[in-house]
Design a protein around this motif. Structure first.
Motif, PDB file in Angstrom:
ATOM      1  N   ARG A 175      38.210  10.478  47.961  1.00  0.00           N
ATOM      2  CA  ARG A 175      37.078  11.076  48.312  1.00  0.00           C
ATOM      3  C   ARG A 175      37.445  12.938  48.458  1.00  0.00           C
ATOM      4  O   ARG A 175      36.637  13.688  47.668  1.00  0.00           O
ATOM      5  CB  ARG A 175      36.511  11.028  49.682  1.00  0.00           C
ATOM      6  N   LEU A 176      38.644  13.133  49.081  1.00  0.00           N
ATOM      7  CA  LEU A 176      38.909  14.778  48.911  1.00  0.00           C
ATOM      8  C   LEU A 176      39.317  14.977  47.377  1.00  0.00           C
ATOM      9  O   LEU A 176      38.907  16.174  47.057  1.00  0.00           O
ATOM     10  CB  LEU A 176      40.121  14.880  49.810  1.00  0.00           C
ATOM     11  N   SER A 177      39.871  14.111  46.865  1.00  0.00           N
ATOM     12  CA  SER A 177      40.294  14.707  45.369  1.00  0.00           C
ATOM     13  C   SER A 177      39.208  14.640  44.604  1.00  0.00           C
ATOM     14  O   SER A 177      39.187  15.510  43.722  1.00  0.00           O
ATOM     15  CB  SER A 177      41.587  13.601  45.038  1.00  0.00           C
ATOM     16  N   TRP A 178      38.172  13.779  44.832  1.00  0.00           N
ATOM     17  CA  TRP A 178      36.901  13.870  43.731  1.00  0.00           C
ATOM     18  C   TRP A 178      36.335  15.263  44.019  1.00  0.00           C
ATOM     19  O   TRP A 178      35.768  15.835  43.163  1.00  0.00           O
ATOM     20  CB  TRP A 178      35.953  12.777  44.100  1.00  0.00           C
ATOM     21  N   TRP A 179      36.235  15.608  45.485  1.00  0.00           N
ATOM     22  CA  TRP A 179      35.539  17.036  45.723  1.00  0.00           C
ATOM     23  C   TRP A 179      36.507  18.146  44.987  1.00  0.00           C
ATOM     24  O   TRP A 179      35.852  19.266  44.733  1.00  0.00           O
ATOM     25  CB  TRP A 179      35.352  17.241  47.018  1.00  0.00           C
ATOM     26  N   VAL A 180      37.613  18.187  45.021  1.00  0.00           N
ATOM     27  CA  VAL A 180      38.502  19.104  44.756  1.00  0.00           C
ATOM     28  C   VAL A 180      38.380  19.242  43.175  1.00  0.00           C
ATOM     29  O   VAL A 180      38.381  20.441  42.563  1.00  0.00           O
ATOM     30  CB  VAL A 180      39.849  18.889  44.934  1.00  0.00           C
ATOM     31  N   VAL A 181      38.284  18.054  42.232  1.00  0.00           N
ATOM     32  CA  VAL A 181      38.095  18.220  41.046  1.00  0.00           C
ATOM     33  C   VAL A 181      36.735  18.922  40.692  1.00  0.00           C
ATOM     34  O   VAL A 181      36.507  19.815  39.675  1.00  0.00           O
ATOM     35  CB  VAL A 181      38.182  16.883  40.205  1.00  0.00           C
ATOM     36  N   ALA A 182      35.753  18.545  41.558  1.00  0.00           N
ATOM     37  CA  ALA A 182      34.337  19.046  41.168  1.00  0.00           C
ATOM     38  C   ALA A 182      34.479  20.560  41.451  1.00  0.00           C
ATOM     39  O   ALA A 182      33.902  21.277  40.596  1.00  0.00           O
ATOM     40  CB  ALA A 182      33.300  18.329  41.957  1.00  0.00           C
ATOM     41  N   LEU A 183      34.865  20.834  42.416  1.00  0.00           N
ATOM     42  CA  LEU A 183      35.045  22.246  42.773  1.00  0.00           C
ATOM     43  C   LEU A 183      35.825  22.996  41.816  1.00  0.00           C
ATOM     44  O   LEU A 183      35.413  24.011  41.388  1.00  0.00           O
ATOM     45  CB  LEU A 183      35.748  22.655  44.349  1.00  0.00           C
ATOM     46  N   VAL A 184      37.111  22.517  41.144  1.00  0.00           N
ATOM     47  CA  VAL A 184      37.626  23.217  40.129  1.00  0.00           C
ATOM     48  C   VAL A 184      36.749  23.562  38.905  1.00  0.00           C
ATOM     49  O   VAL A 184      36.861  24.371  38.122  1.00  0.00           O
ATOM     50  CB  VAL A 184      38.980  22.365  40.049  1.00  0.00           C
ATOM     51  N   LEU A 185      35.906  22.461  38.479  1.00  0.00           N
ATOM     52  CA  LEU A 185      35.359  22.470  37.284  1.00  0.00           C
ATOM     53  C   LEU A 185      34.093  23.518  37.625  1.00  0.00           C
ATOM     54  O   LEU A 185      33.612  24.286  36.492  1.00  0.00           O
ATOM     55  CB  LEU A 185      34.681  21.034  37.070  1.00  0.00           C
ATOM     56  N   VAL A 186      33.282  23.557  38.628  1.00  0.00           N
ATOM     57  CA  VAL A 186      32.557  24.531  38.983  1.00  0.00           C
ATOM     58  C   VAL A 186      33.185  25.938  38.862  1.00  0.00           C
ATOM     59  O   VAL A 186      32.423  26.839  38.258  1.00  0.00           O
ATOM     60  CB  VAL A 186      31.896  24.197  40.393  1.00  0.00           C
ATOM     61  N   VAL A 187      34.036  26.288  39.510  1.00  0.00           N
ATOM     62  CA  VAL A 187      34.942  27.586  39.286  1.00  0.00           C
ATOM     63  C   VAL A 187      35.207  27.901  37.805  1.00  0.00           C
ATOM     64  O   VAL A 187      35.010  28.899  37.287  1.00  0.00           O
ATOM     65  CB  VAL A 187      36.086  27.540  40.186  1.00  0.00           C
ATOM     66  N   ILE A 188      35.524  26.755  37.074  1.00  0.00           N
ATOM     67  CA  ILE A 188      36.100  27.163  35.640  1.00  0.00           C
ATOM     68  C   ILE A 188      34.764  27.452  35.076  1.00  0.00           C
ATOM     69  O   ILE A 188      34.489  28.347  33.938  1.00  0.00           O
ATOM     70  CB  ILE A 188      36.661  25.748  35.010  1.00  0.00           C
ATOM     71  N   GLY A 189      33.602  26.825  35.067  1.00  0.00           N
ATOM     72  CA  GLY A 189      32.288  26.869  34.517  1.00  0.00           C
ATOM     73  C   GLY A 189      31.775  28.310  34.875  1.00  0.00           C
ATOM     74  O   GLY A 189      31.157  29.128  33.970  1.00  0.00           O
ATOM     75  N   LEU A 190      32.089  28.573  36.245  1.00  0.00           N
ATOM     76  CA  LEU A 190      31.381  30.120  36.440  1.00  0.00           C
ATOM     77  C   LEU A 190      32.224  31.167  35.801  1.00  0.00           C
ATOM     78  O   LEU A 190      31.622  32.057  35.441  1.00  0.00           O
ATOM     79  CB  LEU A 190      31.410  30.286  38.047  1.00  0.00           C
TER      80      LEU A 190
ATOM     81  N   VAL B 197      33.665  30.952  32.907  1.00  0.00           N
ATOM     82  CA  VAL B 197      33.427  30.984  31.640  1.00  0.00           C
ATOM     83  C   VAL B 197      32.169  31.695  31.138  1.00  0.00           C
ATOM     84  O   VAL B 197      31.766  32.465  30.396  1.00  0.00           O
ATOM     85  CB  VAL B 197      33.377  29.654  30.765  1.00  0.00           C
ATOM     86  N   LEU B 198      31.129  31.341  32.002  1.00  0.00           N
ATOM     87  CA  LEU B 198      29.773  32.055  32.028  1.00  0.00           C
ATOM     88  C   LEU B 198      29.825  33.715  32.370  1.00  0.00           C
ATOM     89  O   LEU B 198      29.375  34.606  31.678  1.00  0.00           O
ATOM     90  CB  LEU B 198      28.688  31.515  33.143  1.00  0.00           C
ATOM     91  N   GLY B 199      30.766  33.834  33.493  1.00  0.00           N
ATOM     92  CA  GLY B 199      30.885  35.230  33.729  1.00  0.00           C
ATOM     93  C   GLY B 199      31.741  35.840  32.494  1.00  0.00           C
ATOM     94  O   GLY B 199      31.139  36.969  32.222  1.00  0.00           O
ATOM     95  N   TRP B 200      32.515  35.279  31.887  1.00  0.00           N
ATOM     96  CA  TRP B 200      33.346  35.955  30.698  1.00  0.00           C
ATOM     97  C   TRP B 200      32.364  36.323  29.448  1.00  0.00           C
ATOM     98  O   TRP B 200      32.070  37.285  28.839  1.00  0.00           O
ATOM     99  CB  TRP B 200      34.350  35.179  30.119  1.00  0.00           C
ATOM    100  N   HIS B 201      31.415  35.172  29.357  1.00  0.00           N
ATOM    101  CA  HIS B 201      30.410  35.303  28.407  1.00  0.00           C
ATOM    102  C   HIS B 201      29.438  36.472  28.353  1.00  0.00           C
ATOM    103  O   HIS B 201      29.068  37.306  27.499  1.00  0.00           O
ATOM    104  CB  HIS B 201      29.647  34.016  27.963  1.00  0.00           C
ATOM    105  N   PHE B 202      28.874  36.475  29.732  1.00  0.00           N
ATOM    106  CA  PHE B 202      27.950  37.638  30.063  1.00  0.00           C
ATOM    107  C   PHE B 202      28.649  38.928  29.942  1.00  0.00           C
ATOM    108  O   PHE B 202      27.841  40.197  29.775  1.00  0.00           O
ATOM    109  CB  PHE B 202      27.216  37.291  31.267  1.00  0.00           C
ATOM    110  N   TYR B 203      29.902  39.131  30.512  1.00  0.00           N
ATOM    111  CA  TYR B 203      30.586  40.203  30.163  1.00  0.00           C
ATOM    112  C   TYR B 203      30.841  40.763  28.956  1.00  0.00           C
ATOM    113  O   TYR B 203      30.538  41.970  28.698  1.00  0.00           O
ATOM    114  CB  TYR B 203      32.087  40.178  31.079  1.00  0.00           C
ATOM    115  N   THR B 204      31.144  39.943  28.077  1.00  0.00           N
ATOM    116  CA  THR B 204      31.375  40.279  26.498  1.00  0.00           C
ATOM    117  C   THR B 204      30.122  40.649  25.812  1.00  0.00           C
ATOM    118  O   THR B 204      30.090  41.346  24.894  1.00  0.00           O
ATOM    119  CB  THR B 204      32.445  39.425  25.720  1.00  0.00           C
ATOM    120  N   HIS B 205      29.062  39.911  26.040  1.00  0.00           N
ATOM    121  CA  HIS B 205      27.692  39.978  25.248  1.00  0.00           C
ATOM    122  C   HIS B 205      26.748  40.571  25.930  1.00  0.00           C
ATOM    123  O   HIS B 205      25.615  40.746  25.358  1.00  0.00           O
ATOM    124  CB  HIS B 205      27.463  38.508  24.900  1.00  0.00           C
TER     125      HIS B 205
END
Length: 200
Positions: free
Chosen positions: A165-180, A182-190
C-alpha cells in the motif's frame, strides 16, 4: 592393561608415554552431504607428538583405580610399560597398539604413529531428508519477547501488505510531482495565456 590405557585415551583424548611422546585422539565432526542426502559420521584419527611426554598426575590415579593397585605401583608399572615399548620400537621397528595404530621408526630414528582403523562407534552414514512443516507452531525469541511462529507470520504478512500500500502511494505521488513539473515547465516557456494568439 592396554584396554585401560585405551579407555583413558578415548575419555581424555590424549595419553603421554614417558620418553616417547603423546598420542592424541582428534575428532572431525559429522557433516551433511547435501547431494547424497546423508549425514556422514564423525571421523576419529590418532596423532603422535614426540615433544610432550609427561603424564598428568590424574592419569596415575586413574591407572591405580582401574588396576586396583596403589599409586606408586601404577607409576612403576607404567614406567616399565613405556621402557619396554621404547625398547620394542628400537629393536622391532614396528609395534602394534591395538585399537590405536602402529608405532614405528622412520629412517632418521624418529618414532611415528600410523593411525589404525578408527573406532566404529557411529561409522555408518544416516539418511537425512529435509522436512518442511507448513503449519508447525513453535516459539521464537523476538527481541526480548517470546512469540509463536503463527503470530510472526501474521505480523510479517501485515507488514508486507502495508509496504505494498505504501509503495502504491509513493508511485502515485511521484507521478503527480512529475506531472506538475511538466505543466510548470510548459507554462514557464509558453506563458500563461490559454487563447490562441496570432500576429497580423
Amino acid at each position: 592393561m592396554l584396554q585401560v590405557l585405551n579407555a583413558y585415551l578415548f575419555q581424555h583424548r590424549s595419553i603421554s608415554i614417558p620418553g616417547l611422546g603423546t598420542i592424541y585422539l582428534e575428532t572431525f565432526p559429522a557433516h551433511v552431504d547435501v547431494a547424497d542426502r546423508t549425514v556422514l559420521p564423525p571421523v576419529y584419527r590418532f596423532r603422535f607428538d614426540k615433544y610432550f611426554d609427561a603424564p598428568e598426575k590424574e592419569f596415575f590415579s586413574y591407572l591405580a583405580a582401574q588396576g586396583r593397585m596403589l599409586d606408586f605401583e601404577a607409576i612403576k608399572w607404567y614406567n616399565e610399560f613405556s621402557f619396554d615399548l621404547r625398547n620394542r620400537i628400537r629393536s622391532e621397528e614396528e609395534v602394534p597398539w591395538e585399537g590405536v595404530g602402529i608405532l614405528k621408526k622412520d629412517g632418521a630414528g624418529n618414532v611415528l604413529l600410523e593411525s589404525g582403523a578408527a573406532p566404529d562407534f557411529f561409522q555408518q552414514p544416516i539418511p537425512a531428508m529435509k522436512v518442511n512443516r507448513q503449519d508447525a507452531v513453535h516459539t521464537l525469541l523476538v527481541g526480548d519477547q517470546e512469540r509463536t511462529s503463527g503470530e510472526m507470520n501474521v505480523w510479517l504478512h501485515d507488514e508486507a501488505a502495508s509496504r505494498k500500500r505504501l509503495s502504491w502511494w509513493v508511485v502515485a505521488l511521484v507521478l503527480v510531482v512529475i506531472g506538475l513539473a511538466v505543466l510548470g515547465w510548459h507554462f514557464y516557456t509558453h506563458g500563461f495565456s490559454t487563447a490562441n494568439q496570432s500576429t497580423l
